[in-house]
Design an enzyme around this catalytic site. Structure first.
Site, PDB file in Angstrom:
ATOM      1  CE  LYS A 152     -22.285  42.228  51.551  1.00 58.17           C
ATOM      2  NZ  LYS A 152     -23.122  41.944  49.948  1.00 58.17           N
ATOM      3  CG  HIS A 290      31.158  44.482  46.157  1.00 57.42           C
ATOM      4  ND1 HIS A 290      30.654  45.100  47.190  1.00 57.42           N
ATOM      5  CD2 HIS A 290      31.781  44.726  46.369  1.00 57.42           C
ATOM      6  CE1 HIS A 290      30.627  45.634  48.355  1.00 57.42           C
ATOM      7  NE2 HIS A 290      32.504  45.460  47.521  1.00 57.42           N
TER       8      HIS A 290
END
Length: 535
Positions: A152, A290
């Site tokens: 900060k 697949h």
């Protein structure tokens, strides 16, 4: 909130900030002594805690204990050591403001220009298999508070959360201080660091809630890190990457031992193969194409090389579709199994381990991707699927380890209870169904698939597909359906092909019609009362 704090005229410009005082408290001590040497050469005062202070002091560097700053000893087994105004005022004082500078002087507190903090190894502790209080003790409190306070106040403080940033800090020491742009960048990294940490903690609590079989969590946080950017996604025009989930133990954590880089579809198929192979308790192999199985089998009884036997039997189900397939085995891959694959084009093979001789054989197939599962691999407890705007969460569809005991409670609705061998075959077919996309029909014989029908929009078509693929092997096989038969036409296709038993969940409004068809043909039929859709 209004007040002089927000009057821009009160701020004094501050770009380069010399480093005179540093706070060091790290759990990851990589390259810490290299940084300490640079700090010492620059005459920086170092305040430190616990193991960091001990390491620096043992290396001959001057260190002030944080207790000398707070006037309060580390307490509660180290839970309280930096949570004190003597520390946090030095982190949060905005020295662009004369008033903050004045207040620090009145309080007798010195500011920090550099903070080097990384957090307790929470993620690593979870990955190690630790539980309960051992994990809770690795939830850092003071560390995130220092990181966030420093980030900060990036206008005045450089916050470093990773050894990767040490070289840049060493350069800044030589250049006379850190720049505003550098401190802003470090602050962004710091907030990302604490955000990831908090997500990991939140995820652990959510998973603990799930493990306790309580309500599903109100909030779900999923944390993942990009492991690798893939060449493309399902298709060449789609971007793709593989991410590892913090605390994960699956295909994303597998080690690639050889072969071309994995593709998006390779990962999808490999995960589907694991789902099929590891449902089996006996040595088993699944071949996927697949995302659907084209063969699943367990080893033949008394096989000299069980995993090689399982592979041959799985391959026999559909050799055409197995071309270019993905294979998973639930046991170590042997030389014999590797030799079976010499002349079979395979994209990926994944297993818990590989005999060295098997790997030598695989080296002859340079494009074959060989993946070794992590030692702590396990099937997921929960399934997560993204949908537009959100995600779906459900318990993973798992079979109990003692499914044979569960099978005793299945409802026999037609025919005689089969002998043990055929019952084992039915159980195998039922378990195999879980790995097949709905609508799923599996034909099996001798605990190996002989025909699979999957992904059809009606169940009778899946029956026809399974029978067509099995050909004359359908006669004498057993059949499993992942959900109930809505009409008798599906079972009739199977009956006409010569199957001897059917296992299905039951629950259709036309169950009596289906049962009647089975009874008329003298075919055994079980209702399990539980379906296994896999969409």
């Amino acid at each position: 909130m209004a007040g002089p704090r927000h009057d821009p005229a009160l701020y004094r410009p501050r770009d380069v900030v010399p480093i005179r005082r540093a706070l060091v408290s790290v759990s990851d001590k990589t390259d810490l002594l290299t940084l300490a040497a640079a700090l010492a050469d620059a005459g920086v005062e170092v305040v430190s805690t616990g193991g960091s202070a001990t390491m620096l002091r043992d290396a001959g560097y001057a260190v002030a204990d944080v207790s000398s700053v707070t006037g309060f000893p580390e307490s509660l087994d180290g839970r309280v050591k930096t949570l004190h105004p003597g520390v946090h005022a030095g982190l949060l004082a905005d020295l662009r403001l004369e008033d903050h500078e004045r207040q620090l002087a009145e309080l007798g507190i010195d500011a920090f220009e550099l903070v080097v903090v990384n957090l307790y190894p929470f993620v690593e502790t979870v990955r190690s298999g630790a539980e309960g209080d051992d994990v809770v003790e690795q939830i850092d409190i003071g560390g995130p508070a220092m990181v966030r306070a420093s980030a900060k106040n990036f206008a005045n403080v450089a916050i470093v959360v990773s050894p990767e940033s040490y070289p840049a800090i060493v350069e800044s020491l030589a250049a006379g201080g850190t720049s505003l742009a550098q401190r802003r960048d470090l602050a962004a990294r710091a907030f990302a660091h604490t955000a990831e940490y908090d997500r990991a903690v939140a995820t652990w609590f959510a998973e603990e809630t799930l493990a306790d079989e309580g309500d599903l969590p109100q909030h779900l946080t999923i944390q993942a890190e990009r492991l690798e950017t893939l060449r493309y996604g399902e298709n060449s025009h789609q971007r793709a990457a593989i991410y590892t989930r913090i605390g994960g133990h699956g295909i994303a954590q597998a080690t690639q031992l050889q072969g071309k880089e994995m593709s998006y579809n390779n990962y999808v198929d490999a995960d589907a193969a694991l789902r099929a192979a590891f449902d089996m308790v006996k040595p088993a192999v699944a071949i996927i194409k697949h995302a659907n199985p084209c063969g699943i089998a367990v080893a033949a009884p008394n096989a000299l090389d069980p995993i090689a036997s399982a592979h041959l039997r799985a391959h026999e189900c559909d050799p055409v579709s197995a071309f270019g397939g993905v294979i998973a085995a639930n046991r170590t891959i042997t030389l014999k199994m590797a030799e079976n694959l010499r002349d079979i084009f395979t994209e990926v093979i994944v297993a818990p381990d590989f005999e060295p001789e098997a790997l030598e054989v695989f080296k002859l197939k340079k494009n074959l991707r060989v993946l070794k599962l992590p030692a702590d691999w396990q099937q997921e407890r929960m399934d997560v699927r993204l949908v537009s705007g959100g995600l779906l969460l459900q318990d993973a569809d798992r079979f109990p380890d003692d499914i044979e005991s569960v099978a005793k409670d299945w409802q026999l609705v037609s025919g005689e209870r089969p002998a043990d061998e055929e019952m084992t075959n039915l159980i195998f077919a039922w378990k195999s169904c879980r790995a097949v996309k709905s609508n799923a029909i599996v034909l099996a014989k001798g605990s190996a698939t002989v025909g699979i029908g999957m992904g059809q929009v009606n169940r009778v078509d899946s029956c026809r597909l399974a029978v067509e693929r099995a050909a004359d092997r359908a006669a004498g096989s057993v059949a499993a359906s992942d959900a109930f038969f809505p009409f008798a036409d599906g079972p009739q296709v199977l009956i006409d092909a010569g199957i001897t038993a059917i296992i299905q969940p039951g629950g259709s409004v036309r169950d009596e019609e289906v049962i009647a068809a089975a009874r008329e043909a003298g075919v055994t039929m079980f209702f399990t009362g539980e379906r296994h859709f896999f969409h």
